[in-house]
Design an enzyme around this catalytic site. Structure first.
Site, short mmCIF file in Angstrom:
data_model
loop_
_atom_site.label_atom_id
_atom_site.label_comp_id
_atom_site.label_asym_id
_atom_site.label_seq_id
_atom_site.Cartn_x
_atom_site.Cartn_y
_atom_site.Cartn_z
N TYR A 118 46.06 42.85 74.88
CA TYR A 118 45.91 41.29 74.87
C TYR A 118 44.52 40.82 75.02
O TYR A 118 44.18 41.10 76.01
CB TYR A 118 47.21 40.68 75.41
CG TYR A 118 48.10 40.33 74.43
CD1 TYR A 118 47.82 39.27 73.42
CD2 TYR A 118 49.37 40.64 74.52
CE1 TYR A 118 48.69 38.78 72.75
CE2 TYR A 118 50.33 40.19 73.62
CZ TYR A 118 50.06 39.21 72.50
OH TYR A 118 50.79 38.69 71.53
N GLU B 214 43.52 37.09 74.35
CA GLU B 214 43.45 35.93 73.78
C GLU B 214 42.22 35.25 74.38
O GLU B 214 42.02 35.21 75.68
CB GLU B 214 44.65 35.01 74.07
CG GLU B 214 45.69 35.23 73.08
CD GLU B 214 47.29 34.88 73.65
OE1 GLU B 214 47.32 34.30 74.55
OE2 GLU B 214 48.02 34.75 72.62
N ASP C 39 33.39 29.95 50.63
CA ASP C 39 34.30 31.16 50.64
C ASP C 39 33.63 32.28 49.96
O ASP C 39 33.97 32.28 48.75
CB ASP C 39 35.62 30.96 50.33
CG ASP C 39 36.88 32.00 50.39
OD1 ASP C 39 36.24 33.16 50.58
OD2 ASP C 39 37.93 31.66 50.23
N THR D 95 36.35 37.62 53.69
CA THR D 95 37.02 38.74 54.19
C THR D 95 36.26 39.64 54.62
O THR D 95 34.93 39.68 54.04
CB THR D 95 38.04 39.18 53.09
OG1 THR D 95 37.40 39.47 51.87
CG2 THR D 95 39.25 38.14 52.76
N LYS E 241 36.48 43.44 50.99
CA LYS E 241 36.27 43.58 49.59
C LYS E 241 34.90 44.26 49.46
O LYS E 241 34.71 45.50 49.83
CB LYS E 241 36.47 42.27 48.95
CG LYS E 241 37.85 41.40 49.04
CD LYS E 241 37.91 40.31 48.42
CE LYS E 241 39.18 39.83 48.37
NZ LYS E 241 39.51 38.88 49.61
N ARG F 137 40.74 45.48 56.72
CA ARG F 137 41.14 44.33 56.20
C ARG F 137 40.97 43.37 57.34
O ARG F 137 41.69 43.33 58.40
CB ARG F 137 42.72 44.51 55.90
CG ARG F 137 43.39 43.50 55.27
CD ARG F 137 44.82 44.02 54.57
NE ARG F 137 44.21 44.97 53.40
CZ ARG F 137 43.95 44.50 52.24
NH1 ARG F 137 43.97 43.57 51.87
NH2 ARG F 137 43.42 45.51 51.47
#
Ligand code: DSN
Length: 425
Positions: A47, A49, A192, A218, A221, A227
Site C-alpha cells: 500500500y 497511498e 489525450d 494510456t 497501446k 495496461r
C-alpha cells in the site's frame, strides 16, 4: 500449495490465442517479456497511498524509488517537467484531469464518439457527459477533423476546456490551430494521446506538448507498456484560470492534477504496474523503439495501400499513424459481421462506427484496423499484402465455413514465423 490449474490453464489458452492469431485491434500491443515479468511481482503487495516521500504508510522507501524511476524516465520520453504515473487506466487519467480543472456542470468540447472520439470525451453514457456539459465537434465529409467547426463552436459556446485526441482517427492533429482557438476564448487545451503516444514519443507525429496545457495517455497501446494511464505537463504553470483545490487554494497545475489522482479519484497506486511502466519507458528511450515507431507507420501505410488496391474505402483515404478506419458499405458488409467472421479465422479487430454512420454502434458500417501488435511481432511492409489478402478472402466469403477454416490454418502457419514470448515455453 497446489497450483490453481483452472486459472493457469486459461492463461495458457489465452497465450495460445494470442500466439496463433493476427492481432489488428488498434489499441492493443504485446509488451516485452521484461514488462510482463515486472507486472507479476511483489510490489503488488504494498500500500502506498500518496506520492514518493509523502506516503500514508510505512515501508514505502523502495516503491518510492520505483515510482521516482518511472516518473524520471517518462519525463525524458516526452521532455516534460512533471508526470503522474499512478492512473490505473486512460479513463482514470482523464477522470482526474476533469476533476482537477472542471466543476460539475461546466462546459467542454471534444471529438464526437461517433466520429472517432472516446467515451471520456463527453459520451452521455460516461461520467464526462453526465457530470459536465459536453459539446462536440466532428470531422469533415472527407474524414479530417473539422477545425473550422471547432473554431465556430468554441466562439459560440465558450467551453472551459477543449480536448483533442481520438480512438479511431487515422490522421495527425493540428495542435497549434486548436491552441490558437482556445487562446481566443481562454480555454484549457487537453490532449489525450492514448493512441498515437508511441509515435509522438519517437518524434514521428506532431508534438502536442508544444501547444496543449495538459496531456494524458494510456501506457499499453503504441507505448507498448503495461495496461495503465499517465498524465503529463511539459512546463508546470500557475493556472491563469484561478482553479482552486478542494480547500479553496489556488495551486500549480501539477498540484491540482496530483490531488485529483490521489486522493481525488484513486486509492493505493499499483506499484507493480508502475514498475512495469518504468521498464517500458526505459525501452521507449532505446534506439530499438525508434525503429519500431518507424516500422509501425510504414506497415500502416503499406496495409492502407493494399486495402485501397482491393477497393476498400478508407476514411480520409489513408493514414498518418498506426491505424485505419474502413467503411464497408460498398462491400455490403456491416462492421459487426466483419468482426465476427474475421474472429472465426483468428484475425482480430473491432467493428467501428464510421463518420456519418447510419447504423447503430452495435452494428456499425466499419472496422478499425491497427498494426502496433503485428509490428511488435516482427512483421514488415511486405507482410501487409498477405495479411490484407487473408482479410479480403474471409470478408468476401463470409458465409463459407470451409474457406474461413482454411484461412484460420494459414493464419496459424504464418504467425509461427513471428514468435511471441518464447521465454514462456
Ligand atoms: N478502448 C480503447 C480503444 O480501443 O481505442 C480506447 O480506450
Amino acid at each position: 500449495m497446489q497450483k490453481d490449474s483452472l486459472v493457469f490453464d486459461l492463461i495458457k489458452k489465452e497465450l495460445d490465442r494470442q500466439r496463433n492469431g493476427i492481432e489488428l485491434i488498434a489499441s492493443e500491443n504485446f509488451t516485452s517479456y521484461q514488462v510482463l515479468q515486472a507486472m507479476g511481482t511483489c510490489p503488488t503487495n504494498k500500500y502506498a497511498e500518496g506520492y514518493p516521500g509523502k506516503r500514508y504508510y510505512g515501508g514505502c522507501e523502495v516503491v518510492d524509488e520505483i515510482e521516482n524511476l518511472a516518473i524520471d524516465r517518462l519525463k525524458q520520453v516526452f521532455k516534460c517537467s512533471w508526470a503522474n504515473v499512478q492512473p490505473h487506466s486512460g479513463a482514470q487519467a482523464n477522470g482526474a484531469v476533469f476533476l482537477a480543472v472542471m466543476k460539475p456542470g461546466e462546459k467542454f468540447m471534444g471529438l464526437d464518439l461517433s466520429m472517432g472520439g472516446h467515451l471520456t470525451h463527453g459520451s452521455p453514457a460516461n461520467f464526462s457527459g453526465k457530470t459536465y456539459e459536453a459539446i462536440h465537434y466532428g470531422v469533415t465529409k472527407e474524414g479530417f477533423v473539422d477545425y473550422d467547426q471547432i473554431e465556430a463552436k468554441a466562439k459560440e459556446e465558450k467551453p472551459k476546456m477543449i480536448i483533442c485526441g481520438a480512438s479511431a482517427y487515422s490522421r495527425d492533429w493540428d495542435y497549434q490551430r486548436i491552441r490558437a482557438i482556445a487562446d481566443e476564448i481562454g480555454a484549457i487545451v487537453f490532449a489525450d494521446i492514448a493512441h498515437p503516444a508511441g509515435l509522438i514519443a519517437t518524434g514521428l507525429l506532431n508534438d502536442p506538448f508544444e501547444y496543449c496545457h495538459i496531456v494524458s495517455s494510456t501506457t499499453h497501446k503504441t507505448l507498448r507498456g503495461p495496461r495503465g494511464g499517465i498524465i503529463m505537463l511539459r512546463n508546470d504553470f500557475e493556472n491563469p484560470w484561478g482553479i482552486k483545490d478542494p480547500k479553496g487554494n489556488t495551486r500549480m497545475m501539477s498540484q491540482l492534477l496530483d490531488l485529483a489522482v490521489f486522493p481525488g479519484s484513486q486509492g493505493g497506486p499499483l506499484e507493480h504496474v508502475i514498475a512495469a511502466k518504468a521498464v517500458a519507458f526505459g525501452e521507449i528511450l532505446s534506439e530499438d523503439f525508434k525503429s519500431y515507431g518507424k516500422q509501425v507507420i510504414a506497415n500502416a501505410q503499406a496495409m492502407a495501400t493494399s486495402f485501397v488496391n482491393r477497393g476498400y474505402n478508407l476514411i480520409s483515404d489513408g493514414t498518418d499513424n498506426h491505424l485505419m478506419l474502413i467503411d464497408l458499405r460498398n462491400k455490403n458488409l456491416t462492421g459487426k459481421k466483419a468482426q465476427e467472421t474475421l474472429d472465426k479465422a483468428h484475425i482480430t479487430l473491432n467493428k467501428n462506427a464510421v463518420p456519418f454512420d447510419d447504423k447503430s454502434p452495435f452494428v456499425t458500417s466499419g472496422i478499425r484496423v491497427g498494426v502496433p501488435a503485428i509490428t511488435t511481432r516482427g512483421m514488415k511492409e511486405t507482410d501487409m499484402e498477405p495479411v490484407v489478402e487473408m482479410i479480403d478472402k474471409v470478408l468476401m466469403n463470409a458465409d463459407d465455413e470451409a474457406i474461413i477454416g482454411n484461412v484460420r490454418g494459414d493464419v496459424k502457419e504464418l504467425m509461427k514465423q513471428f514468435p511471441l514470448y518464447p521465454e514462456l515455453d
